[in-house]
Motif scaffolding. Sequence first.
Motif, mmCIF file in Angstrom:
data_model
loop_
_atom_site.group_PDB
_atom_site.id
_atom_site.type_symbol
_atom_site.label_atom_id
_atom_site.label_comp_id
_atom_site.label_asym_id
_atom_site.label_seq_id
_atom_site.Cartn_x
_atom_site.Cartn_y
_atom_site.Cartn_z
ATOM 1 N N PRO A 17 0.799 -1.234 0.000
ATOM 2 C CA PRO A 17 0.000 0.000 0.000
ATOM 3 C C PRO A 17 0.831 1.284 0.000
ATOM 4 O O PRO A 17 0.447 2.274 -0.611
ATOM 5 C CB PRO A 17 -0.821 -0.127 1.282
ATOM 6 C CG PRO A 17 -0.904 -1.581 1.539
ATOM 7 C CD PRO A 17 0.388 -2.155 1.057
ATOM 8 N N GLU A 18 1.963 1.264 0.638
ATOM 9 C CA GLU A 18 2.706 2.512 0.729
ATOM 10 C C GLU A 18 3.696 2.686 -0.425
ATOM 11 O O GLU A 18 4.287 3.760 -0.576
ATOM 12 C CB GLU A 18 3.489 2.575 2.043
ATOM 13 C CG GLU A 18 2.611 2.644 3.274
ATOM 14 C CD GLU A 18 2.092 1.288 3.691
ATOM 15 O OE1 GLU A 18 2.628 0.273 3.181
ATOM 16 O OE2 GLU A 18 1.144 1.215 4.492
ATOM 17 N N ALA A 19 3.884 1.667 -1.214
ATOM 18 C CA ALA A 19 4.906 1.737 -2.261
ATOM 19 C C ALA A 19 4.408 2.586 -3.432
ATOM 20 O O ALA A 19 3.203 2.693 -3.668
ATOM 21 C CB ALA A 19 5.258 0.340 -2.737
ATOM 22 N N THR A 20 5.351 3.142 -4.111
ATOM 23 C CA THR A 20 5.028 3.928 -5.302
ATOM 24 C C THR A 20 5.499 3.156 -6.530
ATOM 25 O O THR A 20 6.672 2.760 -6.610
ATOM 26 C CB THR A 20 5.729 5.290 -5.269
ATOM 27 O OG1 THR A 20 5.345 5.971 -4.066
ATOM 28 C CG2 THR A 20 5.352 6.112 -6.494
ATOM 29 N N ALA A 21 4.575 2.957 -7.446
ATOM 30 C CA ALA A 21 4.878 2.129 -8.620
ATOM 31 C C ALA A 21 5.585 2.948 -9.679
ATOM 32 O O ALA A 21 5.172 4.070 -10.002
ATOM 33 C CB ALA A 21 3.595 1.539 -9.193
ATOM 34 N N SER A 22 6.631 2.373 -10.209
ATOM 35 C CA SER A 22 7.318 3.010 -11.330
ATOM 36 C C SER A 22 6.552 2.711 -12.623
ATOM 37 O O SER A 22 5.574 1.951 -12.630
ATOM 38 C CB SER A 22 8.754 2.498 -11.429
ATOM 39 O OG SER A 22 8.742 1.111 -11.713
ATOM 40 N N ARG A 23 7.037 3.296 -13.715
ATOM 41 C CA ARG A 23 6.368 3.047 -14.990
ATOM 42 C C ARG A 23 6.468 1.583 -15.380
ATOM 43 O O ARG A 23 5.503 0.996 -15.888
ATOM 44 C CB ARG A 23 6.999 3.913 -16.079
ATOM 45 C CG ARG A 23 6.315 3.764 -17.421
ATOM 46 C CD ARG A 23 6.946 4.665 -18.445
ATOM 47 N NE ARG A 23 6.270 4.558 -19.733
ATOM 48 C CZ ARG A 23 6.512 3.628 -20.628
ATOM 49 N NH1 ARG A 23 7.429 2.710 -20.393
ATOM 50 N NH2 ARG A 23 5.858 3.605 -21.771
ATOM 51 N N GLN A 24 7.634 0.994 -15.117
ATOM 52 C CA GLN A 24 7.787 -0.416 -15.446
ATOM 53 C C GLN A 24 6.873 -1.282 -14.589
ATOM 54 O O GLN A 24 6.294 -2.261 -15.068
ATOM 55 C CB GLN A 24 9.240 -0.849 -15.260
ATOM 56 C CG GLN A 24 10.206 -0.353 -16.316
ATOM 57 C CD GLN A 24 10.558 1.118 -16.137
ATOM 58 O OE1 GLN A 24 10.337 1.696 -15.048
ATOM 59 N NE2 GLN A 24 11.087 1.741 -17.185
ATOM 60 N N GLN A 25 6.760 -0.921 -13.327
ATOM 61 C CA GLN A 25 5.887 -1.708 -12.446
ATOM 62 C C GLN A 25 4.427 -1.552 -12.866
ATOM 63 O O GLN A 25 3.654 -2.503 -12.812
ATOM 64 C CB GLN A 25 6.092 -1.263 -10.990
ATOM 65 C CG GLN A 25 7.435 -1.704 -10.408
ATOM 66 C CD GLN A 25 7.703 -1.084 -9.047
ATOM 67 O OE1 GLN A 25 7.309 0.058 -8.782
ATOM 68 N NE2 GLN A 25 8.392 -1.822 -8.175
ATOM 69 N N GLN A 26 4.074 -0.358 -13.264
ATOM 70 C CA GLN A 26 2.705 -0.159 -13.735
ATOM 71 C C GLN A 26 2.461 -0.964 -15.019
ATOM 72 O O GLN A 26 1.414 -1.619 -15.162
ATOM 73 C CB GLN A 26 2.461 1.321 -13.996
ATOM 74 C CG GLN A 26 2.410 2.157 -12.742
ATOM 75 C CD GLN A 26 2.225 3.630 -13.060
ATOM 76 O OE1 GLN A 26 2.215 4.039 -14.218
ATOM 77 N NE2 GLN A 26 2.102 4.444 -12.016
ATOM 78 N N ALA A 27 3.432 -0.899 -15.906
ATOM 79 C CA ALA A 27 3.277 -1.658 -17.153
ATOM 80 C C ALA A 27 3.234 -3.148 -16.869
ATOM 81 O O ALA A 27 2.452 -3.887 -17.486
ATOM 82 C CB ALA A 27 4.422 -1.328 -18.104
ATOM 83 N N ALA A 28 4.055 -3.619 -15.927
ATOM 84 C CA ALA A 28 4.038 -5.042 -15.584
ATOM 85 C C ALA A 28 2.712 -5.426 -14.953
ATOM 86 O O ALA A 28 2.173 -6.521 -15.202
ATOM 87 C CB ALA A 28 5.195 -5.356 -14.636
ATOM 88 N N PHE A 29 2.182 -4.538 -14.137
ATOM 89 C CA PHE A 29 0.890 -4.834 -13.503
ATOM 90 C C PHE A 29 -0.203 -4.979 -14.551
ATOM 91 O O PHE A 29 -0.959 -5.960 -14.552
ATOM 92 C CB PHE A 29 0.545 -3.713 -12.513
ATOM 93 C CG PHE A 29 -0.856 -3.789 -11.998
ATOM 94 C CD1 PHE A 29 -1.229 -4.755 -11.068
ATOM 95 C CD2 PHE A 29 -1.823 -2.891 -12.437
ATOM 96 C CE1 PHE A 29 -2.535 -4.818 -10.597
ATOM 97 C CE2 PHE A 29 -3.119 -2.962 -11.975
ATOM 98 C CZ PHE A 29 -3.479 -3.932 -11.050
ATOM 99 N N PHE A 30 -0.277 -4.012 -15.449
ATOM 100 C CA PHE A 30 -1.316 -4.103 -16.476
ATOM 101 C C PHE A 30 -1.031 -5.230 -17.467
ATOM 102 O O PHE A 30 -1.955 -5.803 -18.043
ATOM 103 C CB PHE A 30 -1.425 -2.770 -17.223
ATOM 104 C CG PHE A 30 -2.085 -1.698 -16.410
ATOM 105 C CD1 PHE A 30 -3.402 -1.823 -16.008
ATOM 106 C CD2 PHE A 30 -1.390 -0.558 -16.034
ATOM 107 C CE1 PHE A 30 -4.001 -0.839 -15.255
ATOM 108 C CE2 PHE A 30 -1.988 0.425 -15.281
ATOM 109 C CZ PHE A 30 -3.304 0.291 -14.884
ATOM 110 N N GLY A 31 0.242 -5.527 -17.633
ATOM 111 C CA GLY A 31 0.572 -6.630 -18.532
ATOM 112 C C GLY A 31 0.162 -7.974 -17.986
ATOM 113 O O GLY A 31 -0.049 -8.920 -18.747
ATOM 114 N N SER A 32 0.039 -8.085 -16.657
ATOM 115 C CA SER A 32 -0.364 -9.355 -16.063
ATOM 116 C C SER A 32 -1.876 -9.529 -16.073
ATOM 117 O O SER A 32 -2.368 -10.583 -15.664
ATOM 118 C CB SER A 32 0.150 -9.437 -14.620
ATOM 119 O OG SER A 32 -0.498 -8.450 -13.823
ATOM 120 N N LEU A 33 -2.591 -8.525 -16.491
ATOM 121 C CA LEU A 33 -4.053 -8.588 -16.487
ATOM 122 C C LEU A 33 -4.584 -8.821 -17.892
ATOM 123 O O LEU A 33 -3.910 -8.567 -18.881
ATOM 124 C CB LEU A 33 -4.636 -7.280 -15.928
ATOM 125 C CG LEU A 33 -4.228 -6.890 -14.510
ATOM 126 C CD1 LEU A 33 -4.830 -5.547 -14.145
ATOM 127 C CD2 LEU A 33 -4.652 -7.946 -13.509
#
Lengths: 375, 321
Positions: free
Chosen positions: B71-87
Amino acid sequence: MKQAPQLDFHPDAESLNAFAERVLPEPERVQILGHIAGCSRCRQILYLAQEAADEMEGLAWRAEKHHQDQPRWGMASWRMAWIPAGALAALAGVAITLHFWPAPPRAEMAKAAPQEMNAPSSPASRPPASAEKAQSAAKSATPKLAVTETDEAAAPTAGRENPAVPELTAEAPQPAPPQAAPQARQPETAVAAWQQEQQRAVNALSTQAEAAAKVTQAKMHTAADRIVATGASAYTAAAAKMEMKSAPPSSFDGAAPTAGLVAARKPAPARLPSGLLPLSTATAQHHTVAIDPAGALFASEDLGRSWEQVPQQWTGRAVQVRAKSISSVTGSAAVPGGGEEHGSSAPAARASWLEMVNDVGQAWVSADGKTWRAR
Amino acid sequence: MAYLQVVEFTPSQSVEGAAEAALVTAPEAIHEPLHEELWRECGAEEYGLTLAECSRILTHLGVAQNFGLAPEATASRQQQAAFFGSLRLADLVLAQACAAGNERAWEHFLTLYQQSLVRAAIAITGSDTLGRDLAGSLYAELYGLTERDGERRCPLASYKGRGSLIGWLRTILAQRHVDHCRRSHRELPLDDPENTYDPPAPEPEPENQPAEFAVLWKALEDALHNQEEEERFLLAAYYMDGRTLLQIGRTLAVHEATVSRKLHRATDRLRKQLLRNLLDAGLSKRAAQEALGTDPRDLNINLKILLQSSEADTFQEKAAQ
């Protein structure tokens, strides 16, 4: 000690679906697995969703397979359609061949006959009787047609080994072509003899035509047609062969084609008194001679109805007989059937005789076929 | 609760609540260049979803789950892209657009899933009529005809894109069908004279069983509880549900031979553990062996209770309570 199954709450559809689709991370998967191990409801949901997915995949697979098979079946059906189409085409081809195969020779002969008859230069090259006219003669048995048959069926039977060849042409007399006769300056005696021969031929053919008509009417028309046609074809070949055999040496002069002389195409009996088929026959006026393969010479005064063996008056073995004549118009001689023509005017037979050649090429001549002298 | 903590979902928080929480998040939470890339990737253009609408949906989804991070972490662009890529991004955006009331998205949804949903419902219910009824009721619910507290509620809003949308829909249908059957399997039509009420047989009086039976019960309970989740699932699915090895193999995504091997190993381990528990309970080895040879019919043991608890209510019922 493992944790007890968490049964207070059920995983939502999202998690169950993710578990079924195996996209959950391992810790979460184990959690879900632990839950469904003790929860029959969630297991049932999982089973039902899985069965529905399997069925839909099966439907999709079947639909895809059907889709893949459909064009293949379409192509196969087209390919399969070629089989009956080819069979039908082959059947039609065979039927057409069987039905029309004898027709072309008949038509050709029927067309060629008048032309040949009108061509005085090569009367011996006329084709034999056409099967169509023979059949017509057999059916109608009219004298007019019988005369035509006689004229065209006058090819020798030498070399014709097919006994099925109808009797229509077997012993038919061979008068000169009627078209050629008026054009020739024929002596009255020759004309009278020709008319006599013609009348005899008409009578003989009428009798034979009547008998053949009965047989033809009783039998199938197609079979008779084919037999006649086959006989005609064989007859044509035999005539051509005999004409070639009867070709005289090129040095022969003084002979001309005449309407009253048809060498090597005169009718001959199916078998000579020796029991053999004639090897060579020739007719000059009303004298007919024939040689069998053994070299025996037979003479006939009634166009081959009765034969008399001629005592050997020559050396060697007789192998060929032929008729010779001299034209009184041009004075040039031609070998009947040789295809050589001298003089442009219509030839006429003035005198004729018979000639025999032995196996060493020596020739003997005779006026009546019974008395021979060396040439 | 542990499971729900793993999946970052708390029962007290409704799906709509999570979505509302995401709505307050600024669209700038997602890196700007990622918006257009995700918009093109999800194919939202087919049903007329604009880039702005798609960005808003994606931002809400990402912020609601903090892009899969703490909850407290801030997502980088790569992390955001990886998150959406897993969906399942296309399914997710479509479902969210439908839940938001986009008519063209709904038409696109019907075009894609209407027939599949009906076929799935028929396959689940085993009846054409029941299947069409089930699919129809779900349509109405998905379309948002259900309102709670004056708000239009759409189950599609709870779809998070972890699995396929059609799989999620099948699971929803299966849930509805199982819950309906579990609620109504004791119901009898009143106008059917042949169906007379047959009360369940009274529970037998507890017999005075030998003491070793109590020991055996305790040992068996401990052995089952100590088994791994997968082995317990295998035992339940094979011995209680009567599933075949092939069906179990499909559920676990393994070959049926593997299932057979695992099942054999699970029963061996259960027997050994049971024997060990009996020995630990003070029985001699011979007595433990004899106890294992006890006729199960002599035991008052409910394996169903040991392996599972069917008394638990559904999640929806619990949530309603």
